[in-house]
Write an enzyme that holds these catalytic residues in place. Structure first.
Site, short mmCIF file in Angstrom:
data_model
loop_
_atom_site.label_atom_id
_atom_site.label_comp_id
_atom_site.label_asym_id
_atom_site.label_seq_id
_atom_site.Cartn_x
_atom_site.Cartn_y
_atom_site.Cartn_z
N HIS A 29 74.31 34.25 50.82
CA HIS A 29 73.40 34.64 51.63
C HIS A 29 72.63 33.32 52.36
O HIS A 29 72.64 32.31 51.70
CB HIS A 29 72.09 35.50 51.20
CG HIS A 29 72.51 36.59 50.45
ND1 HIS A 29 73.40 37.77 50.62
CD2 HIS A 29 72.49 36.83 48.85
CE1 HIS A 29 73.62 38.31 49.43
NE2 HIS A 29 73.05 37.77 48.55
N GLU A 32 67.76 50.81 47.31
CA GLU A 32 67.14 50.82 45.95
C GLU A 32 65.54 51.36 46.06
O GLU A 32 65.11 51.84 45.07
CB GLU A 32 67.35 49.58 45.48
CG GLU A 32 68.51 48.71 44.90
CD GLU A 32 68.37 47.35 44.35
OE1 GLU A 32 67.47 47.19 43.60
OE2 GLU A 32 69.59 46.71 44.59
N ASP A 69 73.28 41.51 46.03
CA ASP A 69 73.35 40.34 44.99
C ASP A 69 74.07 41.04 43.94
O ASP A 69 74.46 42.25 44.21
CB ASP A 69 72.10 39.94 44.64
CG ASP A 69 71.07 41.16 44.14
OD1 ASP A 69 71.54 42.07 43.90
OD2 ASP A 69 69.90 40.86 44.08
N ARG A 103 66.53 36.28 47.52
CA ARG A 103 67.12 35.84 46.41
C ARG A 103 68.47 35.09 46.87
O ARG A 103 69.34 35.80 47.23
CB ARG A 103 67.61 36.97 45.37
CG ARG A 103 66.55 37.64 44.72
CD ARG A 103 66.86 38.48 43.59
NE ARG A 103 65.48 38.99 43.24
CZ ARG A 103 64.93 40.12 43.29
NH1 ARG A 103 65.75 40.83 44.56
NH2 ARG A 103 64.03 40.53 42.86
N TYR A 126 66.45 38.01 53.23
CA TYR A 126 66.36 38.44 51.62
C TYR A 126 66.27 37.22 50.78
O TYR A 126 66.60 36.09 51.22
CB TYR A 126 68.11 38.67 51.33
CG TYR A 126 68.50 39.39 49.68
CD1 TYR A 126 67.36 40.31 49.24
CD2 TYR A 126 69.10 38.49 48.83
CE1 TYR A 126 67.69 40.94 48.28
CE2 TYR A 126 69.39 39.24 47.66
CZ TYR A 126 68.41 40.27 47.29
OH TYR A 126 68.74 40.83 45.85
N GLU A 145 73.46 42.33 41.18
CA GLU A 145 72.89 43.35 40.44
C GLU A 145 72.90 44.60 41.31
O GLU A 145 73.24 45.87 41.18
CB GLU A 145 71.16 43.29 40.13
CG GLU A 145 70.64 43.94 39.04
CD GLU A 145 71.55 43.39 37.53
OE1 GLU A 145 71.42 44.43 36.72
OE2 GLU A 145 71.72 42.33 37.35
N ASP A 190 70.69 46.19 47.07
CA ASP A 190 70.27 44.62 47.53
C ASP A 190 71.80 43.80 47.50
O ASP A 190 72.50 44.25 46.66
CB ASP A 190 69.59 44.12 46.31
CG ASP A 190 67.94 44.49 46.62
OD1 ASP A 190 67.83 45.14 47.81
OD2 ASP A 190 67.22 44.30 45.74
#
Length: 738
Positions: free
Chosen positions: A367, A33, A108, A324, A322, A110, A106
């Site tokens: 995660h 990203e 997740d 989140r 990570y 999104e 990433d």
């Protein structure tokens, strides 16, 4: 003919060689990203890999319209993001020349959606296989493990993200235009942000309706030999005292002041303090707010930097996993590493077995917890490579992770009671008996870890009472939410997810629905008005239960237990019917917030009107649209002698930090970093400002550095001063001819 045939054979051979060579030169394309992450990962992977960045979403919903095909099963209409067409073509070209494409956005929802869109855009342009990989940590080990585990895109995860975007579009793009028609242009409403606003407004109502009640406490100074110590009144006549006024306290003092003071009880209690698990996103945001004063956005920005990579010596490496996550799970390899480190540095604090923490109910557990990628990279060793804020957040994460795998701490609290007549005074002292996990705790240390000291006392000993200290207090009402407490509430009520907590608060701030005052979140007049309209009109949607239920259903979509289109269909029909009803029956209050002023436009001579905009109140010419003149709202007169300017709010160019300066700048360079109030000092005539500290709360003070006129938050002083202020202001108005 033979010569021609030979030439043709050579040509074909040459072409075949070129093709073989080209195929041999093909690389694996890795798409992440961010450009910074691409640079770091490219350094780890080497020359056979071509690492590029998508810079977030390349394909997404347009901002200018709803773009949801309601009649076509709520399918979204995606477009290439404005300004990203050139980048997409470059990625397609790179994919065409690659032997393998790895989508490493990433890990997740999104990120999964970004990978899904890239896959759809690239597969038409390349014959190379396209796979999904994830990098939970940006380290050589994390990258190599990720590349070694290519897999298909998780369609159910993409559907959960799609469902969230669609339902948020349907709510936002129906409610926002309604607010434009009924209140003012430029407003917005949303499924999650409006519920968070409701919570903040409800708390403000509680704060305003709270009536403080007076109560008193009584401390006594005792002496034993050369030791002096202070105790607090704990019991009177065998009960907890209710001291509602000064007379009640003075009565007790009068009764016991000549009594013998004797030690009647000494108790010691031991308490086991267990370490807390490694951070989830919300717990990290709360700790950073409480310990470091960071807002949620700042915390996540710094955490992103630590995750994506920091230059450590000659290499760039991600320092944390990570950021989140809603899980407290820790990888086995990380447990082994941290236990080795503890065994080497704090062998007495190493438990026999690794400590396992239960993952919270409803957690996705996608995660592991937030932790340092290398426990050997201690905060002390990282000090030279990190900025001050990066180091402080890294230290929080490092301490929390290491301490969670250490032994319990133990405290001993000793409490002594001293009886004087019918009054019992108490003093307590807490000390660590076993340090345990506190051995590595600095920033995260508890205020209750050690408290005070207690002189050596024995039951039956007589001590001397030297003095009594009665003190007036007022009961404290509910506290306004802070970043930490609102995020805690959102998590507890199931609203939002780790990736959205910071965004929820920042949207409300950016829209001027709330402001920050001394780190507390306060709704604006605009925010309260919008909340009232939405809550009254859409009680079934703007409430915590509905929002939490949607989050749960989205989790079920990700688990492939619910079809996202069906979930949307069940919601939309009654919602749209209600929107149409409200639009037809609710009266417009446009212009309700406009306020006439005595200011005159210097450009056209028409009156100026006080209006509420996106960033607060401002003055606008009533001759709009013929005249576009606008000005900041003056807060006070400039105190500089000979200057007739006014003090207005301004912002610094770089960080946008607010300060207050004179409208006659640059001729007058007067500035204040405290907010002026339109009240003037009766001693020197300068304006007063609002100040805040933890001891006194909010109080008023004269801005003049040579004036000692301070105003207490005490009501009596404020009431007395109010008469002086009014008289001073009235005299000022007469002098100006108003």
């Amino acid at each position: 003919m033979a010569e021609e045939a030979e030439k043709e054979t050579k040509k074909k051979a040459k072409k075949t060689t070129k093709k073989a060579s080209a195929k041999k030169d093909k690389k694996t394309l890795v798409i992440v990203e961010s450009p910074h992450k691409a640079q770091v990962i490219g350094g780890f992977l080497g020359t056979h890999y071509n690492v590029k960045a998508s810079i977030g979403h390349v394909i997404d919903l347009p901002k200018s319209r709803m773009a949801i095909q309601i009649e076509n099963n709520f399918e979204p209409e995606y477009i290439t993001v404005r300004g990203k067409a050139k980048l997409l073509k470059e990625l397609q070209k790179d994919a065409k020349n690659a032997d393998l494409v790895l989508l490493a956005s990433d890990p997740d929802r999104e990120g999964e959606a970004i990978a899904w869109h890239l896959n759809n855009a690239l597969k038409e342009k390349t014959e190379a296989p396209i796979k999904r990989v994830v990098f939970p940590e940006i380290t050589p080990k994390g990258i190599s493990e990720g590349v070694a585990d290519p897999h298909d895109i998780n369609e159910s995860m993409v559907n959960a993200q799609k469902g969230r975007r669609v339902i948020d579009r349907l709510v936002g793009y129906n409610l926002s235009p309604l607010l434009w028609k009924k209140v003012k242009n430029g407003l917005s409403a949303g499924r999650v942000q409006s519920v968070a606003l409701k919570m903040i407004c409800e708390r403000e109502d509680e704060v305003e309706s709270f009536i403080p009640e007076e109560y008193w406490s009584l401390d006594a100074d005792f002496q034993k030999g050369k030791s002096n110590f202070t105790c607090q009144l704990a019991k009177y006549q065998g009960k907890t005292p209710e001291l509602k006024n000064e007379a009640a306290v003075e009565k007790i003092i009068e009764e016991i002041k000549n009594s013998e003071c004797k030690v009647t009880d000494i108790k010691s209690t031991e308490k086991t303090v267990r370490p807390k698990p490694a951070f989830t996103t919300s717990k990290m945001q709360q700790a950073a707010a409480n310990r470091l004063g960071f807002n949620a956005r700042k915390t996540m920005q710094i955490a992103q930097q630590l995750y994506q990579g920091i230059q450590v010596g000659r290499t760039t490496v991600g320092l944390i996993t990570y950021m989140r996550t809603d899980s407290v799970r820790i990888a086995d390899s990380a447990l082994e590493e941290v236990r080795n480190w503890i065994g080497k540095n704090y062998p007495d604090q190493l438990p026999e077995e690794p400590i396992q923490y239960a993952v919270g109910k409803g957690a996705q557990d996608a995660h592991e917890a937030i932790r340092p990628t290398y426990v050997t990279y201690t905060p002390e060793e990282m000090k030279e490579y990190l900025s001050r804020d990066q180091l402080r957040l890294y230290q929080l994460i490092w301490e929390r992770f290491v301490s969670c795998q250490m032994t319990n701490a133990k405290t001993v609290t000793t409490t002594a009671e001293i009886t004087a007549g019918e009054a019992v005074f108490r003093i307590s002292s807490t000390k660590l008996s076993e340090k345990g996990f506190y051995s590595v705790i600095k920033l995260l240390s508890s205020k209750e870890e050690v408290t005070g000291s207690l002189p050596s006392l024995k039951i039956g000993e007589v001590v001397d009472a030297k003095d009594f200290h009665p003190e007036q207090h007022f009961t404290q009402g509910p506290a306004r939410y802070t970043d930490a407490s609102i995020i805690k509430l959102l998590e507890e009520t199931g609203i939002g997810r780790p990736s959205t907590y910071a965004t929820i608060v920042m949207v409300l701030l950016d829209r001027y629905y709330i402001t920050r005052s001394n780190k507390q979140l306060v709704p604006t007049q605009l925010g309260r008005m919008i909340n009232k309209i939405l809550v009254e009109a859409f009680p079934e949607v703007i409430n915590e239960k509905f929002t939490a239920e949607i989050e749960t259903k989205l989790d079920e979509v990700e688990q492939n237990n619910v079809v996202w289109n069906d979930m949307i269909r069940d919601f939309y029909s009654p919602f749209k019917t209600r929107v149409d009803e409200v639009e037809a029956t609710t009266e417009s209050i446009k212009g309700f917030l406009d306020e006439a002023t005595d200011k005159v436009c210097e450009k056209c001579g028409k009156p100026m009107v006080k209006k509420l905009g996106r960033f607060g109140y401002f003055l606008a010419c009533s001759g709009f649209p013929e005249c576009h003149n606008t000005k900041s709202v003056p807060l006070a007169k400039c105190p500089r002698e000979g200057c007739n300017g006014e003090i207005v709010a301004r912002k610094t160019k770089g960080r946008g930090k607010e300060f207050y300066g004179c409208t006659n700048y640059p001729e007058c360079d007067f500035i204040s970093h405290f907010k002026p109030i339109d009240v003037y000092c009766p001693k020197c005539g300068w304006f007063l400002v609002e100040k805040y500290d933890k001891k006194n709360g909010t109080y008023k003070s004269c801005i003049n550095p040579d004036c000692d006129y301070l105003h207490s938050a005490d009501e009596a002083v404020a009431a007395e001063a109010a008469g002086e202020f009014a008289a001073a202001n009235e005299a000022d108005k007469k002098n100006k001819g108003e």
